[in-house]
Design a protein around this motif. Sequence first.
Motif, short mmCIF file in Angstrom:
data_model
loop_
_atom_site.label_atom_id
_atom_site.label_comp_id
_atom_site.label_asym_id
_atom_site.label_seq_id
_atom_site.Cartn_x
_atom_site.Cartn_y
_atom_site.Cartn_z
N ALA A 42 3.10 -33.14 33.58
CA ALA A 42 2.58 -34.51 33.74
C ALA A 42 2.84 -35.32 32.47
O ALA A 42 3.22 -36.50 32.54
CB ALA A 42 1.09 -34.47 34.06
N ASP A 43 2.65 -34.68 31.32
CA ASP A 43 2.90 -35.37 30.06
C ASP A 43 4.38 -35.74 29.93
O ASP A 43 4.71 -36.86 29.53
CB ASP A 43 2.46 -34.48 28.89
N ALA A 44 5.28 -34.80 30.30
CA ALA A 44 6.72 -35.09 30.26
C ALA A 44 7.08 -36.21 31.24
O ALA A 44 7.88 -37.09 30.93
CB ALA A 44 7.52 -33.83 30.57
N SER A 45 6.46 -36.16 32.42
CA SER A 45 6.70 -37.20 33.42
C SER A 45 6.21 -38.56 32.90
O SER A 45 6.88 -39.58 33.09
CB SER A 45 5.99 -36.83 34.72
N ILE A 46 5.07 -38.57 32.26
CA ILE A 46 4.55 -39.82 31.70
C ILE A 46 5.47 -40.35 30.61
O ILE A 46 5.77 -41.54 30.56
CB ILE A 46 3.11 -39.61 31.17
N LYS A 47 5.95 -39.44 29.75
CA LYS A 47 6.88 -39.86 28.69
C LYS A 47 8.16 -40.42 29.30
O LYS A 47 8.68 -41.46 28.86
CB LYS A 47 7.19 -38.70 27.75
N SER A 48 8.67 -39.74 30.32
CA SER A 48 9.88 -40.20 30.99
C SER A 48 9.64 -41.57 31.65
O SER A 48 10.47 -42.48 31.57
CB SER A 48 10.32 -39.18 32.04
N SER A 49 8.48 -41.69 32.28
CA SER A 49 8.13 -42.97 32.91
C SER A 49 8.00 -44.07 31.86
O SER A 49 8.43 -45.20 32.09
CB SER A 49 6.83 -42.85 33.69
N ASN A 50 7.42 -43.72 30.73
CA ASN A 50 7.30 -44.71 29.64
C ASN A 50 8.67 -45.14 29.14
O ASN A 50 8.90 -46.32 28.87
CB ASN A 50 6.46 -44.15 28.49
N LEU A 51 9.59 -44.16 29.01
CA LEU A 51 10.95 -44.51 28.59
C LEU A 51 11.62 -45.42 29.61
O LEU A 51 12.24 -46.43 29.25
CB LEU A 51 11.79 -43.25 28.37
N SER A 52 11.48 -45.05 30.88
CA SER A 52 12.06 -45.88 31.94
C SER A 52 11.43 -47.27 31.95
O SER A 52 12.12 -48.28 32.11
CB SER A 52 11.86 -45.23 33.31
N LEU A 53 10.13 -47.32 31.76
CA LEU A 53 9.43 -48.59 31.73
C LEU A 53 9.90 -49.44 30.54
O LEU A 53 10.15 -50.63 30.69
CB LEU A 53 7.91 -48.36 31.65
N ASN A 54 10.07 -48.80 29.38
CA ASN A 54 10.56 -49.53 28.21
C ASN A 54 11.97 -50.06 28.44
O ASN A 54 12.28 -51.20 28.08
CB ASN A 54 10.53 -48.64 26.96
N GLU A 55 12.82 -49.22 29.06
CA GLU A 55 14.18 -49.67 29.38
C GLU A 55 14.14 -50.84 30.36
O GLU A 55 14.87 -51.82 30.21
CB GLU A 55 15.01 -48.51 29.95
N ALA A 56 13.30 -50.70 31.37
CA ALA A 56 13.18 -51.78 32.36
C ALA A 56 12.67 -53.06 31.71
O ALA A 56 13.17 -54.15 32.01
CB ALA A 56 12.24 -51.35 33.50
N GLN A 57 11.71 -52.92 30.80
CA GLN A 57 11.19 -54.10 30.12
C GLN A 57 12.27 -54.74 29.24
O GLN A 57 12.40 -55.96 29.21
CB GLN A 57 9.97 -53.75 29.27
N SER A 58 13.05 -53.91 28.54
CA SER A 58 14.11 -54.47 27.70
C SER A 58 15.18 -55.13 28.56
O SER A 58 15.70 -56.20 28.21
CB SER A 58 14.72 -53.40 26.79
N LEU A 59 15.49 -54.50 29.71
CA LEU A 59 16.45 -55.13 30.63
C LEU A 59 15.91 -56.44 31.18
O LEU A 59 16.65 -57.42 31.32
CB LEU A 59 16.79 -54.18 31.78
N THR A 60 14.62 -56.46 31.47
CA THR A 60 14.00 -57.68 31.98
C THR A 60 14.06 -58.79 30.93
O THR A 60 14.38 -59.94 31.26
CB THR A 60 12.53 -57.41 32.37
N VAL A 61 13.79 -58.43 29.69
CA VAL A 61 13.86 -59.42 28.61
C VAL A 61 15.30 -59.91 28.45
O VAL A 61 15.55 -61.12 28.32
CB VAL A 61 13.33 -58.82 27.28
N LYS A 62 16.25 -58.96 28.51
CA LYS A 62 17.66 -59.33 28.38
C LYS A 62 18.09 -60.24 29.54
O LYS A 62 18.77 -61.24 29.34
CB LYS A 62 18.52 -58.06 28.36
#
Length: 177
Positions: A64-84
């Motif tokens: 669950a912790d690895a999944s959360i970290k992965s989701s956080n990375l994906s979320l950060n990437e999505a947020q950076s793409l959204t900003v871009k």
Amino acid sequence: MRNVKYTSTRLNLKLLLSGLLCLLVLCCSSLVHASSSTATSQQEETITVPLSDWNKLKTNLIEADASIKSSNLSLNEAQSLTVKQATELQELKIINEERAKDLTALKDINKKQGEELAKASEVITEQASSLEKASTSLDELKAEIKNNKRTEQRLRRQRDTWAISNAALFLAGALRR
């Protein structure tokens, strides 16, 4: 008067001491109460779990912790793409606004050119009409010149004929005399 002053000072001193004593009692009671509440909160409840269940829980927790970290990375990437994308969208809006201004300017130029073409067309029509009139007039002048030449030739012939006939009559008259 001295006696009254002494009594008033004593009274103030007694009041001050009794106030300090109340304050001390209050502080002590709150310390006792705080220590009793921290003592109860420090004791944690414990649960007994078999080792196999504990290992499953631990594995699930790690996953669950690895999944959360992965989701956080994906979320950060999505947020950076959204900003871009938001930045690119803003740039595209600016480009569109500039192009709209250019298009408006081109439309104005086209409108002016259309008006100038309409004026030029009117001028060409007027010139064509003038040329047609001039051509008609020229044809009339050619015909008139041709008629004038014929008339001139006819008049010369008549003049020459009269001159010859007058000369012949004059010679005939002179010879007869």
